[in-house]
Motif scaffolding. Sequence first.
Motif, mmCIF file in Angstrom:
data_model
loop_
_atom_site.group_PDB
_atom_site.id
_atom_site.type_symbol
_atom_site.label_atom_id
_atom_site.label_comp_id
_atom_site.label_asym_id
_atom_site.label_seq_id
_atom_site.Cartn_x
_atom_site.Cartn_y
_atom_site.Cartn_z
ATOM 1 N N ALA A 32 0.790 -1.177 0.031
ATOM 2 C CA ALA A 32 -0.152 -0.024 -0.080
ATOM 3 C C ALA A 32 0.874 1.110 0.105
ATOM 4 C CB ALA A 32 -1.146 -0.033 1.153
ATOM 5 N N ILE A 33 2.160 1.142 0.590
ATOM 6 C CA ILE A 33 2.975 2.131 0.618
ATOM 7 C C ILE A 33 3.668 2.256 -0.713
ATOM 8 C CG2 ILE A 33 4.985 3.332 1.619
ATOM 9 C CD1 ILE A 33 3.851 2.075 4.482
ATOM 10 N N TYR A 34 4.339 1.343 -1.182
ATOM 11 C CA TYR A 34 5.448 1.448 -2.249
ATOM 12 C C TYR A 34 4.756 1.149 -3.766
ATOM 13 C CZ TYR A 34 8.946 1.885 1.418
ATOM 14 O OH TYR A 34 9.656 2.381 2.486
ATOM 15 N N SER A 35 3.416 1.107 -3.594
ATOM 16 C CA SER A 35 2.623 1.227 -4.912
ATOM 17 C C SER A 35 2.220 2.353 -5.294
ATOM 18 C CB SER A 35 1.584 0.101 -4.674
ATOM 19 O OG SER A 35 0.595 0.490 -3.713
ATOM 20 N N ARG A 36 2.477 3.453 -4.409
ATOM 21 C CA ARG A 36 1.923 4.706 -4.738
ATOM 22 C C ARG A 36 3.200 5.497 -5.295
ATOM 23 N NH1 ARG A 36 -2.552 6.487 -2.365
ATOM 24 N NH2 ARG A 36 -3.497 5.026 -1.087
ATOM 25 N N TRP A 37 2.633 6.346 -6.425
ATOM 26 C CA TRP A 37 3.769 7.037 -7.175
ATOM 27 C C TRP A 37 4.297 8.156 -6.269
ATOM 28 C CZ3 TRP A 37 7.619 6.751 -10.179
ATOM 29 C CH2 TRP A 37 7.908 7.947 -10.885
ATOM 30 N N GLU A 38 3.381 8.709 -5.775
ATOM 31 C CA GLU A 38 3.478 10.025 -4.687
ATOM 32 C C GLU A 38 4.744 9.387 -3.843
ATOM 33 O OE1 GLU A 38 0.300 8.538 -4.992
ATOM 34 O OE2 GLU A 38 -0.665 9.051 -3.151
ATOM 35 N N VAL A 39 4.834 8.193 -3.259
ATOM 36 C CA VAL A 39 5.848 7.838 -2.447
ATOM 37 C C VAL A 39 7.198 7.440 -3.357
ATOM 38 C CG1 VAL A 39 6.629 6.135 -0.550
ATOM 39 C CG2 VAL A 39 4.323 7.249 -0.587
ATOM 40 N N ALA A 40 6.909 6.373 -4.283
ATOM 41 C CA ALA A 40 7.765 5.809 -5.104
ATOM 42 C C ALA A 40 8.792 6.951 -6.081
ATOM 43 C CB ALA A 40 7.547 4.750 -5.855
ATOM 44 N N ARG A 41 8.145 8.077 -6.350
ATOM 45 C CA ARG A 41 8.736 8.964 -7.249
ATOM 46 C C ARG A 41 10.205 9.462 -6.668
ATOM 47 N NH1 ARG A 41 5.826 14.731 -7.035
ATOM 48 N NH2 ARG A 41 7.282 15.155 -8.497
ATOM 49 N N TRP A 42 10.100 9.462 -5.373
ATOM 50 C CA TRP A 42 11.543 10.011 -4.820
ATOM 51 C C TRP A 42 12.564 8.911 -4.436
ATOM 52 C CZ3 TRP A 42 10.759 14.742 -5.414
ATOM 53 C CH2 TRP A 42 9.323 15.319 -5.477
ATOM 54 N N LEU A 43 12.305 7.738 -4.766
ATOM 55 C CA LEU A 43 12.986 6.749 -4.318
ATOM 56 C C LEU A 43 14.091 6.049 -5.560
ATOM 57 C CD1 LEU A 43 10.407 4.995 -1.932
ATOM 58 C CD2 LEU A 43 11.928 6.889 -1.446
ATOM 59 N N GLU A 52 2.890 -5.394 -8.230
ATOM 60 C CA GLU A 52 2.118 -6.427 -7.679
ATOM 61 C C GLU A 52 2.561 -6.680 -6.112
ATOM 62 O OE1 GLU A 52 0.369 -8.562 -9.519
ATOM 63 O OE2 GLU A 52 0.848 -7.311 -11.483
ATOM 64 N N PRO A 53 1.550 -7.324 -5.480
ATOM 65 C CA PRO A 53 1.932 -7.446 -4.091
ATOM 66 C C PRO A 53 3.005 -8.479 -3.762
ATOM 67 C CG PRO A 53 -0.485 -7.673 -4.405
ATOM 68 C CD PRO A 53 0.117 -7.476 -5.714
ATOM 69 N N ALA A 54 3.457 -9.428 -4.751
ATOM 70 C CA ALA A 54 4.400 -10.264 -4.586
ATOM 71 C C ALA A 54 5.888 -9.349 -4.358
ATOM 72 C CB ALA A 54 4.650 -11.406 -5.639
ATOM 73 N N ALA A 56 6.092 -6.610 -2.907
ATOM 74 C CA ALA A 56 6.314 -6.004 -1.591
ATOM 75 C C ALA A 56 6.732 -7.370 -0.586
ATOM 76 C CB ALA A 56 4.817 -5.647 -1.033
ATOM 77 N N ARG A 57 6.283 -8.595 -0.814
ATOM 78 C CA ARG A 57 6.849 -9.651 -0.060
ATOM 79 C C ARG A 57 8.409 -9.793 -0.169
ATOM 80 N NH1 ARG A 57 1.773 -11.365 -1.450
ATOM 81 N NH2 ARG A 57 2.376 -12.549 -3.150
ATOM 82 N N ALA A 58 8.813 -9.710 -1.479
ATOM 83 C CA ALA A 58 10.116 -9.780 -1.843
ATOM 84 C C ALA A 58 10.926 -8.839 -1.088
ATOM 85 C CB ALA A 58 10.325 -9.666 -3.199
ATOM 86 N N MET A 59 10.368 -7.411 -1.357
ATOM 87 C CA MET A 59 10.962 -6.202 -0.711
ATOM 88 C C MET A 59 11.236 -6.560 0.877
ATOM 89 S SD MET A 59 9.877 -2.367 -1.143
ATOM 90 C CE MET A 59 8.302 -2.651 -0.252
ATOM 91 N N VAL A 60 10.248 -6.798 1.532
ATOM 92 C CA VAL A 60 10.156 -6.992 2.867
ATOM 93 C C VAL A 60 11.246 -8.125 3.280
ATOM 94 C CG1 VAL A 60 8.981 -7.865 4.874
ATOM 95 C CG2 VAL A 60 8.132 -6.144 3.438
ATOM 96 N N GLU A 61 11.478 -9.307 2.420
ATOM 97 C CA GLU A 61 12.424 -10.255 2.654
ATOM 98 C C GLU A 61 13.818 -9.599 2.410
ATOM 99 O OE1 GLU A 61 13.861 -13.947 3.835
ATOM 100 O OE2 GLU A 61 12.244 -12.966 4.215
ATOM 101 N N ARG A 62 13.993 -8.701 1.484
ATOM 102 C CA ARG A 62 15.348 -8.269 1.218
ATOM 103 C C ARG A 62 15.814 -7.557 2.310
ATOM 104 N NH1 ARG A 62 13.355 -7.432 -3.802
ATOM 105 N NH2 ARG A 62 13.049 -5.213 -3.261
ATOM 106 N N TRP A 63 14.720 -6.576 2.890
ATOM 107 C CA TRP A 63 15.204 -5.447 4.149
ATOM 108 C C TRP A 63 15.475 -6.788 5.320
ATOM 109 C CZ3 TRP A 63 10.267 -2.398 3.683
ATOM 110 C CH2 TRP A 63 10.378 -1.276 2.418
ATOM 111 N N ARG A 64 14.726 -7.686 5.432
ATOM 112 C CA ARG A 64 15.171 -8.587 6.801
ATOM 113 C C ARG A 64 16.521 -9.157 6.516
ATOM 114 N NH1 ARG A 64 15.077 -13.525 8.255
ATOM 115 N NH2 ARG A 64 14.586 -14.604 6.292
ATOM 116 N N LEU A 65 16.716 -9.761 5.253
ATOM 117 C CA LEU A 65 18.149 -10.219 5.066
ATOM 118 C C LEU A 65 19.455 -9.296 5.254
ATOM 119 C CD1 LEU A 65 17.135 -12.441 2.320
ATOM 120 C CD2 LEU A 65 17.633 -13.207 4.853
ATOM 121 N N ARG A 66 18.862 -7.956 5.152
ATOM 122 C CA ARG A 66 20.034 -7.031 5.074
ATOM 123 C C ARG A 66 20.252 -6.665 6.339
ATOM 124 N NH1 ARG A 66 19.124 -1.866 1.456
ATOM 125 N NH2 ARG A 66 21.116 -0.809 2.241
#
Length: 179
Positions: A32-43, A52-54, A56-66
């Motif tokens: 819900a956060i990172y699918s919004r252009w008004e958030v993502a446009r700065w990143l 796709e929701p998948a 977000a799952r992969a992103m959260v897992e990357r953060w966890r592993l980092r």
Amino acid sequence: MAATGRPAETVLATDRLTVRHWTQDDHDRAFAIYSRWEVARWLGSTPRALAEPAEARAMVERWRLRSTDPRFGVWAVERQDSGTVVGSVLLVPLPGGDGEVEIGWHLHPDSWGHGFATEAARGVLAKGFADGLAEIRAVVRPGNGPSAAVCRRLGMTLLGPTSRWYGVETEEYRIARTG
């Protein structure tokens, strides 16, 4: 608390917020956060909203592993009164291996204007300095007035434009540990 009933590992708490590790139970809110252009446009070097929701799952897992070094991470920012994840706050080494560390924040638009970014970032700055960092930087894309305002509220000094990181021109801010 994570939806499975297991508490997520807390990094720090402020008056209104808990900064904690993201969990897979948070992937819907991450999407819900990172699918919004008004958030993502700065990143990132090539901004792109998640499609796709998948993702977000992969992103959260990357953060966890980092998060192998407890000084650094991309963490969920959760309201203590409602349990709503309002966004992320991060403290990560900047690319290039020169030892510089970046602080950042990404909030859902429904959480803008409440001081959550500044409050979470103050807590993360304190954590970073307590963990031995001498200085912390923020890199803000030109035109991102709200993030520049957070930098000013944090007492960060504007150093000017740079393209040292992420392959795009950003405004570099810095704050040093005192005492």
